[in-house]
Motif scaffolding. Structure first.
Motif, short mmCIF file in Angstrom:
data_model
loop_
_atom_site.label_atom_id
_atom_site.label_comp_id
_atom_site.label_asym_id
_atom_site.label_seq_id
_atom_site.Cartn_x
_atom_site.Cartn_y
_atom_site.Cartn_z
N HIS A 1 0.88 -1.19 0.00
CA HIS A 1 0.00 0.00 0.00
C HIS A 1 0.90 1.22 0.00
O HIS A 1 1.41 1.64 1.04
CB HIS A 1 -0.93 -0.01 1.22
CG HIS A 1 -1.92 1.11 1.24
ND1 HIS A 1 -3.28 0.91 1.12
CD2 HIS A 1 -1.76 2.45 1.36
CE1 HIS A 1 -3.92 2.08 1.17
NE2 HIS A 1 -3.01 3.03 1.32
N HIS B 1 1.44 5.04 -2.10
CA HIS B 1 0.98 6.03 -3.09
C HIS B 1 2.18 6.52 -3.89
O HIS B 1 2.73 7.59 -3.62
CB HIS B 1 0.28 7.18 -2.39
CG HIS B 1 -0.89 6.76 -1.56
ND1 HIS B 1 -2.18 6.73 -2.04
CD2 HIS B 1 -0.97 6.31 -0.28
CE1 HIS B 1 -3.01 6.30 -1.10
NE2 HIS B 1 -2.30 6.04 -0.02
N PRO C 1 -2.70 2.67 -4.14
CA PRO C 1 -4.10 2.75 -3.73
C PRO C 1 -4.73 4.11 -3.99
O PRO C 1 -4.74 4.96 -3.12
CB PRO C 1 -4.03 2.46 -2.23
CG PRO C 1 -2.68 2.99 -1.85
CD PRO C 1 -1.79 2.93 -3.04
N LYS D 1 -10.12 1.35 -4.15
CA LYS D 1 -9.73 1.81 -2.81
C LYS D 1 -10.86 2.59 -2.15
O LYS D 1 -11.43 3.51 -2.75
CB LYS D 1 -8.49 2.70 -2.97
CG LYS D 1 -8.39 3.84 -1.98
CD LYS D 1 -7.57 3.48 -0.77
CE LYS D 1 -7.52 4.68 0.18
NZ LYS D 1 -6.43 4.63 1.10
N HIS E 1 -6.47 -1.97 5.27
CA HIS E 1 -5.23 -1.22 5.43
C HIS E 1 -5.21 -0.52 6.79
O HIS E 1 -6.25 -0.08 7.26
CB HIS E 1 -5.07 -0.18 4.32
CG HIS E 1 -3.76 0.54 4.40
ND1 HIS E 1 -3.64 1.90 4.33
CD2 HIS E 1 -2.50 0.06 4.57
CE1 HIS E 1 -2.36 2.23 4.45
NE2 HIS E 1 -1.65 1.15 4.60
N ASP F 1 2.41 3.28 3.27
CA ASP F 1 1.44 4.33 2.97
C ASP F 1 2.15 5.62 2.53
O ASP F 1 1.61 6.70 2.66
CB ASP F 1 0.53 4.62 4.17
CG ASP F 1 -0.82 5.18 3.77
OD1 ASP F 1 -1.14 5.16 2.56
OD2 ASP F 1 -1.55 5.64 4.66
ZN ZN Z 1 -3.11 5.14 1.80
#
Ligand code: ZN
Length: 549
Positions: A72, A74, A236, A301, A384, A448
């Motif tokens: 996960h 970005h 995500p 997501k 998540h 994340d």
């Molecule tokens: Zn996230």
């Protein structure tokens, strides 16, 4: 000696290769043909496979691991953040202002300055910087500084560009997660602090990036990720422009991080886009995906609740010193299970952001119902953050093999804000990785990023040490072993997205994704594990990154 059609293109010998296969073998050598691993074993045995055109490389005893995977991450936003002002390590407001002033000196007046990473719980002043402080640092530039999560502070030029004045009405309080902006109590003047969806009042004023800028951001992130050993992510939350940027970079042959793309949907996109989400997702589903081993659309997501540090995660009991606050739903909890079922029936996997115990319960129940009603082996719904599972949630996650995508480095960087929000006892039990594993719940590590450092060795350190930046230990009983920390960024991360058959370990037949490191992550100290340096990174049989100097 004739050329053998099955001879390897490349052989690596004399290494300390952790295969992370089911036997957790350590071997000396690996043979590669095309983008695949052909064989592993002792150096002498693998050398014997060489043909006349085989390149033989001596690793000189160096450590080799499977290429690392973040389940996960970005990537696109991170690529943009790499070009912004980073504030994650700031410990006082003057430090923040210095960095803004430094940037202002290097770009022409009127250009937006975007920064990210402040956290008031780590600042000496214990508060956010104000609009007026930012004005002094950069009077001629619009400035927006994102908190690590969910809030931002803007200066006067940014407020002017967005048309925000003391006359601007507050966001509608009857709209879910509409957020707020802070006002000076005596004058009513906005202080520059915006939270939740009210951030969009400012963000919508920032010029949208061009297609070329998006491609450049993905490319920048790929280079930075390869340098810390990352060869794969699940991304995500993309829209059509983001998807196009990844596809363009793949066509250019420069996409060096395998990416599973998730469509940004309920709770994650601006509220005004939600009405059209179903038709957009169905439309994307109906188009050919152009999927290959580098890039594919994997799912959808959701963001079901807020965060712990800013007290918006949906809990079962109130936050410390706020008896009326149990957090917020970002998606209507009545509607969410129906949306899950709709996405499930389309054949897409789901990644739901759940920080609070009530949110995680709801997500796990919705997944379980969908999986029971319409079993589908190829779908891997996951939760998540997964901070606070109830006993029921753990049982359902084990039964339906629902992975917990824990955001390990948050324990280090956000652990203190967790303590402030929910108290030290509860905060210590956040992300109970050992409990998940004991119960048979699939586990994968995530950063994340850009919320936390994308370096997976920081994540592994967090999983084995569970220690905050100020040295507070969080439930040592929930620490996991070195081997399991490594699995959670390799084979288990691949398994979380149904990719364990092709990735996540160094085994014959799998994609040749591997990294050379400067130490043995299984035997060094916790801090040395965190500081592991990657020397070379291979994706699909090709060296894509090498440390120089
Ligand atoms: Zn996230």
């Amino acid at each position: 000696m004739g050329t053998s059609p099955s001879a390897p293109d490349r052989i690596l010998v004399n290494g300390h290769i952790l295969c992370v296969d089911p036997q957790f073998q350590v071997v000396e050598a690996v043979a590669i043909r095309g983008d695949r691993i052909l064989a592993t074993g002792p150096s002498s045995e693998i050398r014997a496979l060489a043909g006349p055109d085989t390149t033989i490389e001596d690793l000189g005893g160096a450590g080799v691991l499977p290429g690392l995977i973040d389940a996960h991450n970005h990537l696109l936003s991170t690529g943009q953040v790499l070009q912004q002002v980073t504030l994650y390590d700031c410990r006082s407001i003057p430090e923040i202002l210095d960095r803004v002033a430094d940037r202002a000196r290097t770009i022409r007046p009127g250009t937006w300055i975007i920064g990210r990473g402040w956290d008031e719980s780590l600042l000496a002043e214990g508060r956010h910087p104000t609009r007026w402080e930012l004005d002094r640092a950069a009077p001629d530039h619009p400035v927006v500084l994102h908190r690590v999560w969910n809030k931002l502070v803007a200066n006067s030029a940014a407020l002017a560009a967005a048309g925000i004045t003391r006359e601007t009405p507050d966001p509608p309080s009857d709209q879910r997660y509409s957020g707020s902006f802070e006002r000076d109590p005596s004058t009513g003047e906005p202080t520059g602090l915006f939270r939740d969806r009210a951030k969009d009042l400012i963000l919508n004023a920032i010029p949208a990036p061009t297609a070329d800028e998006l491609v450049a951001a993905v490319a920048a992130a790929c280079r930075a990720y390869n340098a810390v050993g990352l060869v794969g992510v699940a991304e995500p939350g993309l829209d059509d422009d983001g998807i196009a940027a990844f596809r363009t970079l793949r066509e250019q042959g420069e996409l060096t991080v395998r990416t599973l793309m998730l469509l940004g949907a309920w709770g994650y996109v601006p509220a005004e886009r939600e009405a059209d989400l179903k038709s957009w997702i169905a439309d994307v589903r109906s188009r050919p995906d152009e999927a290959d081993d580098l890039l594919r659309i994997d799912g959808v997501k959701f963001m079901l609740d807020g965060g712990i540090g800013d007290r918006t995660a949906r809990m079962d009991v109130p936050y410390m010193d706020e008896p009326d606050n149990v957090g917020q739903w970002v998606v209507d909890p009545e509607e969410y299970p129906h949306l899950v079922r709709w996405v499930h029936d389309l054949g897409y996997s789901i990644d739901t952001h759940t920080c609070g115990i009530a949110a995680q319960d709801l997500a796990v129940r919705a997944y379980s119902s969908a999986l029971e009603a319409a079993p589908n082996e190829r779908i891997h719904h996951r939760v998540h953050h997964a901070y606070f599972p109830s006993a029921d949630a753990i049982a359902l996650m084990a039964r339906h093999r629902i992975p917990a995508l824990v955001s390990n480095p948050f324990l280090v960087h956000l652990g203190e804000s967790f303590v402030a929000s929910v108290g030290s006892d509860r905060a210590a039990r956040a992300m109970p990785m050992a409990s998940y594993l004991r119960a048979g719940v699939p586990l994968a590590g995530t950063s994340d990023s850009p919320i936390a450092d994308f370096n997976p060795f920081v994540g592994m350190y967090a999983a084995v040490a569970r220690r905050t930046v100020v040295g507070r230990d969080l439930a040592p009983a929930e620490r996991i072993s070195r081997a399991d920390a490594l699995r959670s960024y390799t084979i288990w991360a691949a398994a979380a997205t149904s990719d364990a058959a092709t990735r996540g370990s160094i085994e014959p037949g799998k994609l040749a994704d591997l990294i050379v490191v400067d130490r043995d992550p299984l035997t060094v100290s916790d801090e040395e594990l965190r500081d592991t340096q990657v020397l070379r990174t291979m994706v699909g049989g090709r060296w894509v990154w090498e440390r120089t100097g």
